[in-house]
Design a protein around this motif. Structure first.
Motif, PDB file in Angstrom:
ATOM      1  N   VAL A 157       0.868  -1.173   0.000  1.00  0.00           N
ATOM      2  CA  VAL A 157       0.000   0.000   0.000  1.00  0.00           C
ATOM      3  C   VAL A 157       0.904   1.222   0.000  1.00  0.00           C
ATOM      4  CG1 VAL A 157      -1.849   1.235   1.198  1.00  0.00           C
ATOM      5  CG2 VAL A 157      -1.684  -1.271   1.378  1.00  0.00           C
ATOM      6  N   ILE A 232       4.509  18.343  10.089  1.00  0.00           N
ATOM      7  CA  ILE A 232       5.169  19.598   9.738  1.00  0.00           C
ATOM      8  C   ILE A 232       6.393  19.254   8.887  1.00  0.00           C
ATOM      9  CG2 ILE A 232       6.251  21.696  10.635  1.00  0.00           C
ATOM     10  CD1 ILE A 232       3.373  21.460  11.615  1.00  0.00           C
ATOM     11  N   GLY A 239       1.454  12.416   4.074  1.00  0.00           N
ATOM     12  CA  GLY A 239       0.045  12.037   3.982  1.00  0.00           C
ATOM     13  C   GLY A 239      -0.687  12.291   5.301  1.00  0.00           C
ATOM     14  N   ALA A 241      -3.635  10.942   6.116  1.00  0.00           N
ATOM     15  CA  ALA A 241      -4.521   9.849   6.530  1.00  0.00           C
ATOM     16  C   ALA A 241      -3.950   8.485   6.128  1.00  0.00           C
ATOM     17  CB  ALA A 241      -5.910  10.063   5.929  1.00  0.00           C
ATOM     18  N   GLY A 297      -0.024  -0.045   6.720  1.00  0.00           N
ATOM     19  CA  GLY A 297       0.110  -1.219   5.866  1.00  0.00           C
ATOM     20  C   GLY A 297      -0.058  -2.544   6.569  1.00  0.00           C
ATOM     21  N   GLY A 300      -5.148  -3.352   6.981  1.00  0.00           N
ATOM     22  CA  GLY A 300      -6.050  -3.227   5.845  1.00  0.00           C
ATOM     23  C   GLY A 300      -5.702  -1.949   5.123  1.00  0.00           C
ATOM     24  N   VAL A 418      13.674  15.916   0.768  1.00  0.00           N
ATOM     25  CA  VAL A 418      13.472  14.647   0.056  1.00  0.00           C
ATOM     26  C   VAL A 418      14.255  14.671  -1.256  1.00  0.00           C
ATOM     27  CG1 VAL A 418      11.176  14.360   1.056  1.00  0.00           C
ATOM     28  CG2 VAL A 418      11.404  15.479  -1.176  1.00  0.00           C
TER      29      VAL A 418
HETATM   30  C1  LIG Z   1      10.285  14.885   4.832  1.00  0.00           C
HETATM   31  C2  LIG Z   1       9.540  14.119   5.895  1.00  0.00           C
HETATM   32  C3  LIG Z   1       8.869  14.823   6.882  1.00  0.00           C
HETATM   33  C4  LIG Z   1       8.183  14.137   7.894  1.00  0.00           C
HETATM   34  N1  LIG Z   1       7.535  14.849   8.861  1.00  0.00           N
HETATM   35  C5  LIG Z   1       6.864  14.179   9.844  1.00  0.00           C
HETATM   36  C6  LIG Z   1       6.169  14.892  10.872  1.00  0.00           C
HETATM   37  O1  LIG Z   1       6.138  16.115  10.906  1.00  0.00           O
HETATM   38  N2  LIG Z   1       5.540  14.163  11.844  1.00  0.00           N
HETATM   39  C7  LIG Z   1       5.552  12.799  11.841  1.00  0.00           C
HETATM   40  O2  LIG Z   1       4.940  12.202  12.731  1.00  0.00           O
HETATM   41  N3  LIG Z   1       6.179  12.109  10.866  1.00  0.00           N
HETATM   42  C8  LIG Z   1       6.840  12.760   9.878  1.00  0.00           C
HETATM   43  N4  LIG Z   1       7.486  12.052   8.905  1.00  0.00           N
HETATM   44  C9  LIG Z   1       7.427  10.589   8.931  1.00  0.00           C
HETATM   45  C10 LIG Z   1       6.095  10.107   8.350  1.00  0.00           C
HETATM   46  O3  LIG Z   1       5.124  10.046   9.389  1.00  0.00           O
HETATM   47  C11 LIG Z   1       6.264   8.694   7.742  1.00  0.00           C
HETATM   48  O4  LIG Z   1       7.163   8.777   6.666  1.00  0.00           O
HETATM   49  C12 LIG Z   1       4.948   8.084   7.301  1.00  0.00           C
HETATM   50  O5  LIG Z   1       5.165   6.717   7.081  1.00  0.00           O
HETATM   51  C13 LIG Z   1       4.404   8.743   6.050  1.00  0.00           C
HETATM   52  O6  LIG Z   1       3.150   8.195   5.712  1.00  0.00           O
HETATM   53  P1  LIG Z   1       2.576   8.359   4.207  1.00  0.00           P
HETATM   54  O7  LIG Z   1       1.262   7.721   4.157  1.00  0.00           O
HETATM   55  O8  LIG Z   1       2.685   9.797   3.836  1.00  0.00           O
HETATM   56  O9  LIG Z   1       3.698   7.602   3.347  1.00  0.00           O
HETATM   57  P2  LIG Z   1       3.807   6.180   2.633  1.00  0.00           P
HETATM   58  O10 LIG Z   1       5.268   5.921   2.509  1.00  0.00           O
HETATM   59  O11 LIG Z   1       3.062   6.168   1.370  1.00  0.00           O
HETATM   60  O12 LIG Z   1       3.153   5.138   3.627  1.00  0.00           O
HETATM   61  C14 LIG Z   1       3.789   4.817   4.852  1.00  0.00           C
HETATM   62  C15 LIG Z   1       3.237   3.528   5.441  1.00  0.00           C
HETATM   63  O13 LIG Z   1       1.828   3.642   5.646  1.00  0.00           O
HETATM   64  C16 LIG Z   1       1.122   2.684   4.886  1.00  0.00           C
HETATM   65  N5  LIG Z   1      -0.075   3.321   4.365  1.00  0.00           N
HETATM   66  C17 LIG Z   1      -0.169   4.491   3.693  1.00  0.00           C
HETATM   67  N6  LIG Z   1      -1.448   4.740   3.399  1.00  0.00           N
HETATM   68  C18 LIG Z   1      -2.178   3.708   3.889  1.00  0.00           C
HETATM   69  C19 LIG Z   1      -3.554   3.384   3.898  1.00  0.00           C
HETATM   70  N7  LIG Z   1      -4.458   4.185   3.337  1.00  0.00           N
HETATM   71  N8  LIG Z   1      -3.960   2.242   4.491  1.00  0.00           N
HETATM   72  C20 LIG Z   1      -3.057   1.412   5.073  1.00  0.00           C
HETATM   73  N9  LIG Z   1      -1.742   1.668   5.080  1.00  0.00           N
HETATM   74  C21 LIG Z   1      -1.302   2.805   4.506  1.00  0.00           C
HETATM   75  C22 LIG Z   1       2.074   2.211   3.808  1.00  0.00           C
HETATM   76  O14 LIG Z   1       1.788   0.886   3.433  1.00  0.00           O
HETATM   77  C23 LIG Z   1       3.383   2.298   4.548  1.00  0.00           C
HETATM   78  O15 LIG Z   1       3.481   1.164   5.356  1.00  0.00           O
HETATM   79  C24 LIG Z   1       8.169  12.716   7.890  1.00  0.00           C
HETATM   80  C25 LIG Z   1       8.839  12.016   6.876  1.00  0.00           C
HETATM   81  C26 LIG Z   1       9.526  12.710   5.892  1.00  0.00           C
HETATM   82  C27 LIG Z   1      10.256  11.943   4.828  1.00  0.00           C
END
Ligand SMILES: Cc1cc2nc3c(=O)[nH]c(=O)nc-3n(C[C@H](O)[C@H](O)[C@H](O)COP(=O)(O)OP(=O)(O)OC[C@H]3O[C@@H](n4cnc5c(N)ncnc54)[C@H](O)[C@@H]3O)c2cc1C
Length: 578
Positions: A157, A232, A239, A241, A297, A300, A418
């Motif tokens: 996912v 932030i 993301g 959510a 991930g 579900g 990034v």
């Molecule tokens: C530049 C940067 C800034 C950040 N800033 C913060 C911050 O301010 N605060 C903080 O707490 N963290 C921060 N993070 C860390 C961030 O919380 C994690 O990287 C998180 O995993 C991002 O989630 P995503 O859904 O955006 O990314 P993705 O890499 O797409 O998903 C991350 C994980 O979540 C799962 N997932 C995503 N969507 C779903 C869904 N709908 N259902 C089930 N599983 C799903 C994926 O399978 C994967 O396991 C930061 C990371 C980076 C690189």
């Protein structure tokens, strides 16, 4: 169509067989791309008939620049936007940190597609799943989940691809891309599904589709005169959510409003069975408990998250920089800084700092504070630093009329976070340690060697007021005041030996921090893929319960991610059970 699409079936087939050996029984191992068990074209056509969008063929975005003599795609778009988080999130095959697009074979050879074509390395698919679904509706999600389950595929996912553990990529896997689930709704009175008629309605709740990014949510909620607690980062591209919320979700405003998980009212989720259900305080309460900290991930595919919002506020920001001319000065300033954490967070101050033996920067914010309050809280520290450094420090205060004004001024643009290789590791700093032994913490921080080091003051205050057992998020968050983080990087295209040197530097530094944090508690979302004991470090005492709930809702382990709940039953590639 990228040239790579045509070459891939051949490339991957040969690699999978040579690297992975004979195909084990399909009943045990996941079926990967290129294996004989992989679904046929007609099977994919039948899936396609159920979807709102064509089947996706994700490729590393750098493949647009290959072959260098005649680029197959828009190479100039990559070169101008590779470090833009929104641009990367729009590419199904891009991870925000491109090291997670690569795959390292057991012999150390790295399969990758590098932006720097002059390295002369052929472009390969690496860990990017070669096929997937661009989900735009719940029906798309259900079709993809059922397809992956029925065909025994390794399901990945992916939302924005910000993950630090490699949880949103998988070599030879099938990708479910949630990026376009962009629905947002605002309810002046929200009633969770299944709530009894006597249940209190929650005012001003917002429901975000799982592809919504934080900057989109901030604008939507601000337009309705409210504030939402979120991540932030430069551009607000994490993301809102997806993985952020399922891992905890921190923010500089957490000392006032709690963690992300403390603000959730409801998840909707597609289970491995294809069922679409709601989890909240009234129904599927065990799943609701698990989704608030059990990791992305794993349970579900979340399709939406409903959050509380808060009244808008004005805020104050303090930015301090200091230079250290000796280790003694560094030690005294960092000791004082660490010692200040509990009181600052209790007064609603949160923020970020970067630390090394020659300099120190911090940026802290707090909502609704008067100038007198701000001076009372921060001036003793600011004066201390000025004296200790003999004037080699600067402080700037600024007021903002709203969160969104502050966010636009400080995070709409900034140094790229990034688009280049990064690995991170962290430890949660407990209130007790900060208060009782700040000098030891400072000494350890200043003894770390290599990489970028700092603190994220995103706990304490309101975070500490929540019952640790009320949800799955690592209980150590409730007694923490900050996250101590360390990141490393290396030049794109470096051989595995160079990367491993950086991994070792990260591990050495983590060992040093372990000397003062015996619980080794770590924030999984900014953790290391090389964490020695992920159950202890990411989940603590909640691991067993999280695993039981996982098997209740996902009995066949369709949803498995590296270092996630239940991953201990799979090999390191999450291909075969162990
Ligand atoms: C530049 C940067 C800034 C950040 N800033 C913060 C911050 O301010 N605060 C903080 O707490 N963290 C921060 N993070 C860390 C961030 O919380 C994690 O990287 C998180 O995993 C991002 O989630 P995503 O859904 O955006 O990314 P993705 O890499 O797409 O998903 C991350 C994980 O979540 C799962 N997932 C995503 N969507 C779903 C869904 N709908 N259902 C089930 N599983 C799903 C994926 O399978 C994967 O396991 C930061 C990371 C980076 C690189």
């Amino acid at each position: 169509m990228h040239l790579l699409h045509h070459l891939l079936p051949l490339l991957l087939t040969s690699v999978l067989y040579t690297a992975a050996g004979p195909t084990p029984a399909a009943s045990q191992c996941r079926c990967l791309y290129g294996e004989p068990c992989w679904p046929s074209q007609s099977t994919f056509s039948a899936l396609s008939d159920q979807l709102s969008q064509p089947i996706l063929h994700p490729v590393p975005p750098e493949s647009a620049c290959y072959p260098p003599s005649s680029p197959s795609g828009n190479c100039s778009a990559l070169l101008s936007s590779f470090d833009n988080g929104d641009w990367r999130a729009d590419q199904p095959g891009a991870m925000q940190l491109p090291n997670f697009q690569t795959y390292t074979l057991p012999n150390g050879t790295i399969e990758a597609c590098y932006m720097n074509v002059s390295l002369g390395v052929p472009c390969e698919q690496g860990s990017v799943p070669p096929i997937g679904v661009d989900a735009r509706t719940v029906e798309d999600v259900r079709a993809a989940v059922v397809f992956a389950r029925q065909n025994n595929l390794r399901l990945v996912v992916k939302n924005t691809g910000h993950d630090y553990l490699g949880r949103s990529t998988g070599r030879g896997a099938f990708m479910l891309w949630t990026h376009h689930l962009k629905n947002m709704t605002f309810d002046q009175e929200f009633v969770p599904d299944g709530a009894p008629s006597s249940a209190e309605k929650v005012s001003n709740a917002v429901t975000l589709g799982s592809g919504v990014a934080w900057h989109e949510a901030y604008d939507f909620v601000q337009e309705r005169g409210r504030f939402i607690l979120g991540g932030i980062s430069v551009g607000g591209t994490v993301g809102a959510a997806g993985g952020w919320i399922m891992g905890a979700g921190h923010s500089a405003f957490a000392p006032t409003f709690g963690l992300g998980v403390d603000n959730v009212l409801q998840f909707t989720i597609v289970l491995a069975s294809g069922q679409h259900i709601a989890a909240n305080a009234y129904q599927n309460t065990d799943l609701f408990w698990a989704l608030r900290g059990g990791g992305g991930g794993t349970y579900g595919v979340v399709t939406s998250v409903t959050y509380r919002t808060h009244p808008v506020f004005s805020l104050s920001m303090a930015v301090l920089t200091a230079n250290f001319s000796s280790m003694d000065i560094a030690q005294s300033v960092i000791t004082k800084f660490i010692k200040s954490q509990p009181a600052w967070s209790d007064k609603g101050w949160g923020g970020y700092s970067s630390i090394n033996s020659s300099s120190f920067q911090l940026q802290y914010v707090a909502p609704n504070v008067s100038t007198a309050d701000m001076n009372a809280t921060l001036s003793p520290f600011v004066d201390f630093v000025s004296n200790a450094t003999q004037g080699a420090s600067q402080i700037a205060y600024q007021n903002f009329s709203s969160f969104i004004e502050w966010y636009a001024a400080t995070y709409s643009q900034g140094p790229p976070q990034v688009g280049y290789p990064i690995l991170g590791a962290n430890r949660l700093l407990s209130r007790a340690l900060a208060a009782e032994n700040p000098a030891q913490v400072a000494e350890k921080l200043l003894s770390l060697n290599g990489g970028v080091l700092g603190t994220l003051s995103v706990a304490g205050g309101a975070v500490s007021e929540v019952d640790p057992s009320s949800m799955s998020v690592f209980p150590a968050w409730r007694t923490a005041v900050a996250e101590l983080y360390n990141t490393v990087t290396w030049p794109e295209g470096s051989p595995n030996s160079v990367i491993q040197e950086q991994v070792q530097a990260l591990e050495r530094n983590t060992e040093i921090l372990n000397e003062i944090t015996p619980d080794s508690a770590s924030y999984m979302n900014e953790g290391s893929p090389y964490e020695k004991d992920f159950k202890k470090s990411f989940f603590g005492d909640h691991y067993t319960k999280l695993k039981d709930i996982k098997f209740k809702y996902d009995p066949a382990s369709l949803f498995v991610v590296p270092l996630g709940v239940g991953s201990d039953e799979w090999d390191s590639d999450l291909r075969c059970p162990v």
